[in-house]
Design a protein around this motif. Sequence first.
Motif, PDB file in Angstrom:
ATOM      1  N   PRO A 121      42.163  36.824  34.243  1.00  0.00           N
ATOM      2  CA  PRO A 121      40.966  36.688  35.082  1.00  0.00           C
ATOM      3  C   PRO A 121      40.365  35.282  35.064  1.00  0.00           C
ATOM      4  N   GLU A 122      40.793  34.468  34.124  1.00  0.00           N
ATOM      5  CA  GLU A 122      40.282  33.091  34.057  1.00  0.00           C
ATOM      6  C   GLU A 122      41.141  32.119  34.855  1.00  0.00           C
ATOM      7  N   SER A 123      42.185  32.626  35.487  1.00  0.00           N
ATOM      8  CA  SER A 123      43.115  31.761  36.216  1.00  0.00           C
ATOM      9  C   SER A 123      43.047  32.036  37.717  1.00  0.00           C
ATOM     10  N   ILE A 124      42.578  31.061  38.477  1.00  0.00           N
ATOM     11  CA  ILE A 124      42.575  31.208  39.930  1.00  0.00           C
ATOM     12  C   ILE A 124      43.995  31.155  40.472  1.00  0.00           C
ATOM     13  N   GLU A 125      44.889  30.495  39.755  1.00  0.00           N
ATOM     14  CA  GLU A 125      46.293  30.437  40.175  1.00  0.00           C
ATOM     15  C   GLU A 125      46.912  31.835  40.150  1.00  0.00           C
ATOM     16  N   ASP A 126      46.598  32.606  39.087  1.00  0.00           N
ATOM     17  CA  ASP A 126      47.098  33.984  39.019  1.00  0.00           C
ATOM     18  C   ASP A 126      46.588  34.796  40.204  1.00  0.00           C
ATOM     19  N   ILE A 159      45.644  33.690  43.159  1.00  0.00           N
ATOM     20  CA  ILE A 159      46.269  33.225  44.397  1.00  0.00           C
ATOM     21  C   ILE A 159      47.714  33.713  44.492  1.00  0.00           C
ATOM     22  N   GLU A 160      48.425  33.724  43.365  1.00  0.00           N
ATOM     23  CA  GLU A 160      49.821  34.169  43.356  1.00  0.00           C
ATOM     24  C   GLU A 160      49.964  35.639  43.732  1.00  0.00           C
ATOM     25  N   THR A 161      48.916  36.424  43.508  1.00  0.00           N
ATOM     26  CA  THR A 161      48.954  37.849  43.860  1.00  0.00           C
ATOM     27  C   THR A 161      48.269  38.120  45.196  1.00  0.00           C
ATOM     28  N   GLY A 162      48.182  37.095  46.039  1.00  0.00           N
ATOM     29  CA  GLY A 162      47.632  37.261  47.377  1.00  0.00           C
ATOM     30  C   GLY A 162      46.170  36.923  47.516  1.00  0.00           C
ATOM     31  N   GLY A 163      45.571  36.397  46.466  1.00  0.00           N
ATOM     32  CA  GLY A 163      44.162  36.061  46.501  1.00  0.00           C
ATOM     33  C   GLY A 163      43.824  34.969  47.499  1.00  0.00           C
ATOM     34  N   TYR A 164      42.736  35.119  48.187  1.00  0.00           N
ATOM     35  CA  TYR A 164      42.185  34.195  49.189  1.00  0.00           C
ATOM     36  C   TYR A 164      43.025  34.108  50.464  1.00  0.00           C
ATOM     37  N   GLN A 165      44.104  34.883  50.545  1.00  0.00           N
ATOM     38  CA  GLN A 165      44.882  34.903  51.788  1.00  0.00           C
ATOM     39  C   GLN A 165      44.104  35.563  52.920  1.00  0.00           C
ATOM     40  N   VAL A 166      43.397  36.645  52.589  1.00  0.00           N
ATOM     41  CA  VAL A 166      42.603  37.344  53.609  1.00  0.00           C
ATOM     42  C   VAL A 166      41.483  36.439  54.095  1.00  0.00           C
ATOM     43  N   LEU A 167      40.877  35.686  53.189  1.00  0.00           N
ATOM     44  CA  LEU A 167      39.831  34.739  53.588  1.00  0.00           C
ATOM     45  C   LEU A 167      40.393  33.706  54.564  1.00  0.00           C
ATOM     46  N   GLU A 168      41.573  33.196  54.274  1.00  0.00           N
ATOM     47  CA  GLU A 168      42.202  32.223  55.171  1.00  0.00           C
ATOM     48  C   GLU A 168      42.432  32.826  56.554  1.00  0.00           C
ATOM     49  N   ASP A 198      38.845  40.899  37.462  1.00  0.00           N
ATOM     50  CA  ASP A 198      39.218  40.286  38.735  1.00  0.00           C
ATOM     51  C   ASP A 198      38.003  39.644  39.407  1.00  0.00           C
ATOM     52  N   PRO A 199      37.401  38.622  38.788  1.00  0.00           N
ATOM     53  CA  PRO A 199      36.161  38.052  39.344  1.00  0.00           C
ATOM     54  C   PRO A 199      36.335  37.414  40.713  1.00  0.00           C
ATOM     55  N   HIS A 200      37.506  36.849  40.973  1.00  0.00           N
ATOM     56  CA  HIS A 200      37.714  36.172  42.263  1.00  0.00           C
ATOM     57  C   HIS A 200      37.729  37.152  43.438  1.00  0.00           C
ATOM     58  N   GLN A 246      36.108  27.041  39.863  1.00  0.00           N
ATOM     59  CA  GLN A 246      37.497  26.961  40.318  1.00  0.00           C
ATOM     60  C   GLN A 246      37.583  27.108  41.843  1.00  0.00           C
ATOM     61  N   ALA A 247      36.814  28.046  42.390  1.00  0.00           N
ATOM     62  CA  ALA A 247      36.831  28.263  43.838  1.00  0.00           C
ATOM     63  C   ALA A 247      36.315  27.041  44.588  1.00  0.00           C
ATOM     64  N   LYS A 248      35.330  26.371  44.021  1.00  0.00           N
ATOM     65  CA  LYS A 248      34.820  25.141  44.643  1.00  0.00           C
ATOM     66  C   LYS A 248      35.890  24.057  44.664  1.00  0.00           C
ATOM     67  N   GLN A 249      36.583  23.924  43.540  1.00  0.00           N
ATOM     68  CA  GLN A 249      37.604  22.893  43.441  1.00  0.00           C
ATOM     69  C   GLN A 249      38.763  23.130  44.414  1.00  0.00           C
ATOM     70  N   LYS A 250      39.029  24.384  44.722  1.00  0.00           N
ATOM     71  CA  LYS A 250      40.116  24.731  45.643  1.00  0.00           C
ATOM     72  C   LYS A 250      39.661  24.751  47.101  1.00  0.00           C
ATOM     73  N   GLY A 251      38.387  24.512  47.330  1.00  0.00           N
ATOM     74  CA  GLY A 251      37.897  24.477  48.703  1.00  0.00           C
ATOM     75  C   GLY A 251      37.527  25.822  49.280  1.00  0.00           C
ATOM     76  N   PHE A 252      37.388  26.867  48.417  1.00  0.00           N
ATOM     77  CA  PHE A 252      37.017  28.193  48.897  1.00  0.00           C
ATOM     78  C   PHE A 252      35.507  28.396  48.942  1.00  0.00           C
ATOM     79  N   LEU A 253      34.774  27.535  48.291  1.00  0.00           N
ATOM     80  CA  LEU A 253      33.317  27.570  48.292  1.00  0.00           C
ATOM     81  C   LEU A 253      32.782  26.184  48.639  1.00  0.00           C
TER      82      LEU A 253
END
Length: 439
Positions: A21-26, A28-37, A105-107, A146-153
């Motif tokens: 849960p501390e890894s935004i990469e994990d 994203i690898e499981t489909g995270g932020y794809q729906v947002l895109e 699953d905080p993200h 993490q979300a800010k750094q990736k451009g999601f926030l």
Amino acid sequence: MNTTIIKEQRIVLRRFGEINPESIEDYIETGGYQVLEEVLGGKKPAEIISVMTNSGLQGRGGAGFPTGLKWKFVAGAQGLKKYIICNADESEPGTFKDRLILEGDPHSIIEAMIIAAYAVSADEGYIYVRGEYSKVHRLLYKAIEQAKQKGFLGQNILGSNHNFELHVHIGAGAYICGEETALIESIEGKRGEPRTRPPFPTTHGLWGKPTLVNNVETFANVVPIIKNGAEWYRSIGTDSSPGTKVFTILGNVKKRGFIEVPMGITLRQVITQFAGGVEGDKSFKLAQTGGSSGSIIPKDCLDVPMDFESYGNSGVAMGSGALLICSEEICVVDLAKVLLNFFRYESCGKCNPCRIGSQRAYQILTNISEGLATMKDLDNLEDISKWLFETSQCGLGQTAGSPIKDILKNFRDEIESHINDAECPAGVCPMSKKPYHLS
């Protein structure tokens, strides 16, 4: 008797234990932020609200208000500034589902809030977290960064025109702040007390601006619904209550914990298939469903489907999803006394019915538990339960009378034994000779 085998179907807990849960990469690898895109890449806000409405998702905080309808109200409210709030002030005794979702699953909650903000034209949000959830605080702060750094926030998310800033607000331990208007007052730096409604938060919420307030579990359903569609979601659960529900299982059972299962499961199925039966192979006596503000039900309700419709038909509350299973060793008077002690302690004191009624009910229950009450006291308890529900300003007072109403309806013989025979059938209550007085 319903003996159909029910299996867990994890939607909101789909990543629990599967990712770090501390890894935004994990994530994203499981489909995270794809729906947002996909949402920001071409879907219109009205399309998102339509999917949420057609899915039939109802608020998982306990009230069961249609989620899509609430989003529609906020989207249609006048105002350039709007807010999104995630209610994570999980102070209901025996309830820990929101903590599990946020810890695992905080993200998923952050992504859902960004999508909701886009749908209703909000640009700022808050996650209001129970003060005792220190691990959740840390995870959310890290996930937001993490979300800010990736451009999601932030500004122009993923190259779109959508802007969204997200904050964590830590509560101070007041149960009343689970009520959405008291929560809003708390964020504004005021004493956590419920507002008079109308107006409602959808038009006059945080700092007087249109505000969308949803529970953690409600938000956790958003991304899967947008991804898979409304028909997919409606294929799970019941016609009147689509989807799954996270239940926390406590009390006199062999296996305690949590499950996520389709709506409409019965209490019998929960106890036999997931909880391993009643502890010590004793007899089932009662269950409290929906947390402290839920319902106390007898064995006659073991086969009632647990969904939002059942409360109106049979009195089985969905509430927060907390299931307290009690064996024959539990005394209903003692249980109700514990619950009223909680309500009188947590009452904010703003309205007289709740402040005085919960205290008076606790006093009477204490005297019953000590063999010092009369049959007239039962009439008084019924009146208090009625007036708590009909005249209290918010849900805390309105549901504080539920334990009283339920034990008088379902276990009156046991209560009368305390009064007429000065005996506790369960052997729990002390038959004292000293009356209880208000301190």
